[in-house]
Write an enzyme that holds these catalytic residues in place. Structure first.
Site, short mmCIF file in Angstrom:
data_model
loop_
_atom_site.label_atom_id
_atom_site.label_comp_id
_atom_site.label_asym_id
_atom_site.label_seq_id
_atom_site.Cartn_x
_atom_site.Cartn_y
_atom_site.Cartn_z
N LYS A 164 -11.69 9.22 13.33
CA LYS A 164 -11.05 7.91 13.50
C LYS A 164 -10.90 7.66 14.99
O LYS A 164 -10.31 8.49 15.70
CB LYS A 164 -9.66 7.90 12.86
CG LYS A 164 -9.67 8.14 11.37
CD LYS A 164 -8.26 8.35 10.84
CE LYS A 164 -8.31 8.57 9.33
NZ LYS A 164 -7.01 9.06 8.81
N LYS A 190 -11.61 6.45 -2.82
CA LYS A 190 -10.73 7.53 -2.37
C LYS A 190 -9.36 7.32 -3.00
O LYS A 190 -8.79 6.23 -2.91
CB LYS A 190 -10.63 7.50 -0.85
CG LYS A 190 -9.61 8.45 -0.30
CD LYS A 190 -9.88 8.70 1.16
CE LYS A 190 -8.70 8.33 2.02
NZ LYS A 190 -8.91 8.73 3.42
N LYS A 221 -5.44 8.40 -3.23
CA LYS A 221 -4.37 9.05 -2.49
C LYS A 221 -3.57 9.94 -3.43
O LYS A 221 -3.23 9.52 -4.54
CB LYS A 221 -3.45 8.00 -1.86
CG LYS A 221 -4.08 7.31 -0.66
CD LYS A 221 -4.05 8.21 0.56
CE LYS A 221 -4.54 7.49 1.81
NZ LYS A 221 -4.67 8.39 2.95
N GLU A 247 -14.65 4.55 5.54
CA GLU A 247 -13.59 3.90 4.76
C GLU A 247 -13.04 2.72 5.58
O GLU A 247 -11.85 2.49 5.63
CB GLU A 247 -12.48 4.90 4.40
CG GLU A 247 -11.89 5.60 5.60
CD GLU A 247 -10.68 6.48 5.29
OE1 GLU A 247 -10.34 6.65 4.11
OE2 GLU A 247 -10.07 6.97 6.25
N GLU A 250 -9.97 15.77 0.55
CA GLU A 250 -9.62 15.54 1.95
C GLU A 250 -8.27 16.17 2.27
O GLU A 250 -7.27 15.92 1.60
CB GLU A 250 -9.59 14.03 2.23
CG GLU A 250 -9.29 13.69 3.68
CD GLU A 250 -9.42 12.20 3.97
OE1 GLU A 250 -10.09 11.48 3.19
OE2 GLU A 250 -8.83 11.74 4.96
N ASP A 272 -7.45 12.32 -1.30
CA ASP A 272 -6.86 12.64 0.00
C ASP A 272 -5.43 13.12 -0.23
O ASP A 272 -4.59 12.36 -0.72
CB ASP A 272 -6.86 11.39 0.90
CG ASP A 272 -6.41 11.70 2.31
OD1 ASP A 272 -6.06 12.86 2.60
OD2 ASP A 272 -6.42 10.77 3.15
N HIS A 325 0.86 -1.19 0.00
CA HIS A 325 0.00 0.00 0.00
C HIS A 325 0.89 1.23 0.00
O HIS A 325 1.74 1.40 0.87
CB HIS A 325 -0.91 -0.01 1.23
CG HIS A 325 -2.06 0.94 1.12
ND1 HIS A 325 -3.13 0.73 0.27
CD2 HIS A 325 -2.31 2.12 1.74
CE1 HIS A 325 -3.99 1.73 0.37
NE2 HIS A 325 -3.51 2.59 1.26
N ASP A 352 -9.18 15.87 8.18
CA ASP A 352 -8.69 14.63 8.80
C ASP A 352 -7.54 14.97 9.76
O ASP A 352 -7.74 15.01 10.98
CB ASP A 352 -8.25 13.63 7.71
CG ASP A 352 -7.83 12.29 8.30
OD1 ASP A 352 -7.99 12.10 9.52
OD2 ASP A 352 -7.34 11.43 7.55
MG MG Z 1 -6.92 11.10 5.45
#
Ligand code: MG
Length: 382
Positions: free
Chosen positions: A277, A171, A173, A331, A228, A202, A26, A253
């Site tokens: 989160k 989403k 990145k 997510e 984001e 994001d 990832h 975030d």
């Molecule tokens: Mg984030």
């Protein structure tokens, strides 16, 4: 007040680092991981019940400064002595005492706070969400996150998920390459997929205000639905300026780690959606407080992930199902990224949603064979 029933007292706290292998590497903006380090915290009570919590950061200390190694030392050395021989149902009092002795370290505190909730709920033989006020929903929609990969790889993955009906929103990145190239990459992905999928990006706080004001409108034009955290977490004024300039929602975030951050975001009208989160805010109760502040200000919350295994994801799921203000989906795909999970029975993903499990506590059981197989010898990797 009468003394706490002895069954509820903490007898022992155990911390174990595991390196759980991922299905595929990832890519974040600055690091790529092929295994996710996780700190498991087990709270054993005198009544013979064990609660579990997961300390996890997304691939290392780049996000919030903590790591599984720092969490283990902080918990073993400073937090565990505060828990021994005290009742697991005094969570606010315990967390206040912990915070009096240990500033910041919100990820470490989360692992402990979730384990306390799990032990308390298992002792009462009720699901964890009961301790948070019961359920507002029994499932949450799951957005799929794609790493910062080349266009063809990302388009293939999105099309595969749309065809098999697994996910409808994605989403992407950003922040791993030059901003102009990054916008071109995302625009090319949007051109091929935005008519059939909802796309969000994001930035992980990688851009500055000027770059954001110059380039983000192009992403809105390209069909991106939500942006984001483009700028560093502490720059709430910049985030507010970007939010005013864009025709699409901005999600906070990195700017949202405490209830006080939530108040500052409300006052600045800096974001239209908040990513909450359980991991980054210091536990289930603070997450619930933040969602309540958002609800009072008319701001919907989204249940975010730090790439937790099934244990941490179950904790986030209980929160997302108990806190009415989590109306912007989730997510919570973490377990889907792992080649092997930490659970005996996996959490149920179906119809684009993650479903709340039955059973006491977190409603999941730890696969101790997997824990033994991936347990780290010593503190540092390798
Ligand atoms: Mg984030």
């Amino acid at each position: 007040m009468s003394p706490a029933p002895p069954d509820l007292l903490v007898e022992r706290v155990e911390t174990i680092i595991v390196d759980m292998p991922l299905r595929r590497p990832h890519r974040f903006a600055r690091v790529t991981v092929d295994a996710q380090p996780v700190l498991l915290v087990f709270v054993h009570t005198l009544g013979g019940v064990t609660g579990v919590g997961e300390g996890v950061v997304p691939g290392g200390p780049w996000w919030g400064g903590e790591s599984v190694e720092s969490m283990k030392i902080t918990i073993d050395t400073y937090i565990t002595p505060l828990l021994l021989n005290r009742p697991v149902d005094s969570i606010d009092e315990l967390m206040r005492d912990i915070t009096d002795h240990v500033a910041a370290n919100l990820y470490a505190k989360t692992a402990v706070e979730v384990a306390l909730h799990d032990a308390w709920a298992r002792t009462l033989d009720v699901p964890l969400h009961t301790l948070l006020g019961g359920v507002a929903r029994d499932r949450v929609e799951v957005t799929w996150a794609l790493g910062a990969e080349p266009v063809e790889v990302v388009v293939d993955e999105i099309q595969r998920f749309i065809e098999d009906g697994t996910h409808r929103s994605f989403k992407l990145k950003m922040g791993a390459v030059d901003p102009v190239d990054d916008v071109e990459r995302i625009s090319a992905i949007a051109e091929k997929t935005s008519s059939s999928a909802s796309l969000r990006v994001d930035l992980n706080a990688r851009w500055d205000l000027l770059t954001s004001l110059r380039l983000l409108p192009r992403l809105a034009e390209a069909g991106i639905d939500l942006i984001e955290q483009p700028v560093p977490g502490e720059q709430m004024g910049a985030l507010a300026e970007i939010n005013r300039a864009l025709p699409i929602p901005v999600m906070a975030d990195e700017s949202l780690r405490t209830p006080h951050d939530a108040l500052r975001l409300v006052h600045a009208r800096a974001a239209d959606v908040w990513s909450v989160k359980v991991t980054k805010v210091g536990g289930l109760r603070r997450a619930r407080d933040i969602v309540a502040i958002g609800a009072a200000a008319g701001i919907p919350c989204h249940a975010g992930t730090s790439i937790e295994t099934g244990i941490g994801t179950a904790a986030s799921l209980h929160l997302a199902c108990a806190a009415a203000g989590v109306t912007w989906g989730s997510e919570l795909f973490g377990p889907l990224l792992f080649a092997e999970d930490t659970l005996v029975e996996p959490l149920r993903f179906a119809d684009g949603h993650l479903h709340l499990p039955d059973g006491p506590g977190l409603g999941v059981n730890v696969n101790m064979d997997a824990v033994r197989a991936h347990r780290r010898r010593g503190l540092t990797p390798g």
